[in-house]
Write an enzyme that holds these catalytic residues in place. Structure first.
Site, PDB file in Angstrom:
ATOM      1  N   ASN A   9      45.240  50.198  53.911  1.00 13.52           N
ATOM      2  CA  ASN A   9      44.339  49.294  53.203  1.00 13.52           C
ATOM      3  C   ASN A   9      44.431  47.928  53.874  1.00 13.52           C
ATOM      4  O   ASN A   9      45.386  47.194  53.668  1.00 13.52           O
ATOM      5  CB  ASN A   9      44.754  49.215  51.728  1.00 13.52           C
ATOM      6  CG  ASN A   9      43.885  48.240  50.940  1.00 13.52           C
ATOM      7  OD1 ASN A   9      42.880  47.743  51.458  1.00 13.52           O
ATOM      8  ND2 ASN A   9      44.261  47.966  49.700  1.00 13.52           N
ATOM      9  N   LYS A  11      42.676  45.395  53.395  1.00 11.96           N
ATOM     10  CA  LYS A  11      42.261  44.294  52.494  1.00 11.96           C
ATOM     11  C   LYS A  11      41.272  43.381  53.240  1.00 11.96           C
ATOM     12  O   LYS A  11      40.433  43.898  53.960  1.00 11.96           O
ATOM     13  CB  LYS A  11      43.496  43.580  51.971  1.00 11.96           C
ATOM     14  CG  LYS A  11      44.501  44.578  51.348  1.00 11.96           C
ATOM     15  CD  LYS A  11      45.615  43.949  50.589  1.00 11.96           C
ATOM     16  CE  LYS A  11      46.528  45.047  50.008  1.00 11.96           C
ATOM     17  NZ  LYS A  11      47.624  44.538  49.217  1.00 11.96           N
ATOM     18  N   HIS A  94      41.888  48.834  42.592  1.00 14.96           N
ATOM     19  CA  HIS A  94      43.082  48.159  43.123  1.00 14.96           C
ATOM     20  C   HIS A  94      43.442  46.971  42.227  1.00 14.96           C
ATOM     21  O   HIS A  94      42.563  46.286  41.713  1.00 14.96           O
ATOM     22  CB  HIS A  94      42.811  47.695  44.560  1.00 14.96           C
ATOM     23  CG  HIS A  94      44.068  47.311  45.272  1.00 14.96           C
ATOM     24  ND1 HIS A  94      44.721  46.127  45.035  1.00 14.96           N
ATOM     25  CD2 HIS A  94      44.818  47.975  46.184  1.00 14.96           C
ATOM     26  CE1 HIS A  94      45.810  46.076  45.788  1.00 14.96           C
ATOM     27  NE2 HIS A  94      45.891  47.186  46.495  1.00 14.96           N
ATOM     28  N   GLU A  96      44.385  44.127  42.896  1.00 14.67           N
ATOM     29  CA  GLU A  96      43.833  42.831  43.320  1.00 14.67           C
ATOM     30  C   GLU A  96      42.398  42.659  42.820  1.00 14.67           C
ATOM     31  O   GLU A  96      41.978  41.550  42.485  1.00 14.67           O
ATOM     32  CB  GLU A  96      43.913  42.719  44.851  1.00 14.67           C
ATOM     33  CG  GLU A  96      45.343  42.477  45.298  1.00 14.67           C
ATOM     34  CD  GLU A  96      45.667  42.984  46.690  1.00 14.67           C
ATOM     35  OE1 GLU A  96      44.747  43.340  47.456  1.00 14.67           O
ATOM     36  OE2 GLU A  96      46.880  43.036  47.018  1.00 14.67           O
ATOM     37  N   GLU A 170      50.745  52.129  42.365  1.00 20.30           N
ATOM     38  CA  GLU A 170      51.100  50.869  43.015  1.00 20.30           C
ATOM     39  C   GLU A 170      51.610  49.884  41.967  1.00 20.30           C
ATOM     40  O   GLU A 170      50.808  49.146  41.367  1.00 20.30           O
ATOM     41  CB  GLU A 170      49.872  50.255  43.701  1.00 20.30           C
ATOM     42  CG  GLU A 170      49.299  51.070  44.823  1.00 20.30           C
ATOM     43  CD  GLU A 170      48.600  50.205  45.854  1.00 20.30           C
ATOM     44  OE1 GLU A 170      48.921  50.329  47.029  1.00 20.30           O
ATOM     45  OE2 GLU A 170      47.736  49.387  45.477  1.00 20.30           O
ATOM     46  N   GLY A 176      53.207  43.543  48.327  1.00 25.61           N
ATOM     47  CA  GLY A 176      53.341  42.341  49.143  1.00 25.61           C
ATOM     48  C   GLY A 176      54.596  41.531  48.880  1.00 25.61           C
ATOM     49  O   GLY A 176      54.681  40.365  49.277  1.00 25.61           O
ATOM     50  N   SER A 213      54.816  47.499  49.454  1.00 24.61           N
ATOM     51  CA  SER A 213      55.859  47.140  50.431  1.00 24.61           C
ATOM     52  C   SER A 213      56.381  48.334  51.227  1.00 24.61           C
ATOM     53  O   SER A 213      57.583  48.430  51.508  1.00 24.61           O
ATOM     54  CB  SER A 213      57.023  46.412  49.729  1.00 24.61           C
ATOM     55  OG  SER A 213      56.564  45.213  49.145  1.00 24.61           O
TER      56      SER A 213
HETATM   57  P1  13P Z   1      51.627  45.996  50.711  1.00 26.54           P
HETATM   58  O1  13P Z   1      51.911  47.231  51.524  1.00 26.54           O
HETATM   59  O2  13P Z   1      51.280  44.807  51.555  1.00 26.54           O
HETATM   60  O3  13P Z   1      52.706  45.736  49.725  1.00 26.54           O
HETATM   61  O4  13P Z   1      50.291  46.286  49.876  1.00 26.54           O
HETATM   62  C1  13P Z   1      50.201  47.456  49.140  1.00 26.54           C
HETATM   63  C2  13P Z   1      48.817  47.625  48.687  1.00 26.54           C
HETATM   64  O5  13P Z   1      48.313  46.871  47.876  1.00 26.54           O
HETATM   65  C3  13P Z   1      48.041  48.737  49.262  1.00 26.54           C
HETATM   66  O6  13P Z   1      46.853  48.940  48.577  1.00 26.54           O
END
Ligand code: 13P
Length: 253
Positions: A9, A11, A94, A96, A170, A176, A213
């Site tokens: 992903n 982003k 997601h 976010e 997640e 992150g 992560s």
């Molecule tokens: P990270 O791997 O940067 O923690 O992000 C995970 C994520 O949100 C994947 O969709």
């Protein structure tokens, strides 16, 4: 051991097509040689269709879609448009997007149903915030169950029964932060999700991915659990060498 799914992903990265193409080419090369994995790249919309028509050995995914098929919905992209652009997967819900775009479970539910109807493979993201996890794994399971109940409402009306649903667990506090979930607890959550979606109302057999992560250093410990079917990778998927190592997780263990 079943084939694992490794999803990148990206982003809102990278900023130029040149960078996007370089990264995607490196991953496509690595994916050609990798065994026992399916690699899915989810670039931003701007780069997605150019890349999906150019590169092989990986599958393509979008980071979002809309629930209507066509019409006056400025800025949106329909599931059919994705399907017609060599895109097979779509990430929906997601955390976010739930946070920054205020996506509700009701909106996510409409997107999930529309995407499944269009025969896309849906990666539905669920996961609890830190305040919930602090109360223990059972509280996290209840939170996730509640999200699944709302996000998958009326899924049993879909005919034929779809096997295109994938759940990405997640935990928000792991995204992150460099602090991944304990793989044993992820495995337990994964068993819980599979068990919960099995009963009569759902009758689903989803694959469950873990996200939060993930790096080349911890991927082996995560994927060695049979009940974890793959990973959804954010930050580490933006570094070609790091993501290549993740794809080759079996050989570097
Ligand atoms: P990270 O791997 O940067 O923690 O992000 C995970 C994520 O949100 C994947 O969709």
């Amino acid at each position: 051991m079943n084939r694992k799914i490794l999803v990148a992903n990206w982003k809102m990265n990278p900023q130029t097509f040149v960078e996007a193409e370089r990264l995607a080419k490196a991953v496509s090369d690595a994916a050609r040689k990798a065994k026992g994995v399916e690699v899915v790249l989810c670039p931003p919309f701007t780069w997605l269709t150019d890349l999906s028509h150019k590169l092989k050995f990986v599958s393509w995914g979008a980071q979002d879609t809309f629930w209507e098929e066509r019409g006056p919905f400025t800025g949106e992209t329909s599931p059919a448009m994705l399907k017609n652009s060599k895109v097979d997967y779509v990430i929906i819900g997601h955390s976010e997007r739930r946070r920054w775009l205020h996506e509700t479970d009701q909106m996510i539910n409409k997107k999930v149903l529309a995407a499944l109807r269009a025969k896309l493979k849906v990666i539905l993201c669920v996961g609890e915030p830190l305040s919930v996890r602090k109360k223990g794994l059972q509280a996290a399971k209840n939170f996730v169950k509640n999200q699944l109940q709302k996000d998958l409402k009326n899924i049993y009306n879909l005919k034929p029964k779809t096997h295109n649903l994938i759940i990405a667990y997640e935990p928000i506090w792991a995204i992150g932060t460099g602090k991944p979930d304990d793989p044993a607890e992820t495995a337990e959550m994964s068993r819980f999700i599979k068990e919960y979606l099995k009963p009569k109302t759902y009758n689903l057999k989803p694959k469950v991915l873990y996200g939060g992560s993930v790096t080349s250093l911890n991927i082996g410990r995560i994927l060695e659990y049979n009940e974890i079917d793959g990973a959804l990778v954010g930050g580490a998927s933006l570094k070609a060498n790091e993501f290549k190592k993740i794809i080759q997780w079996k050989s570097i263990r």
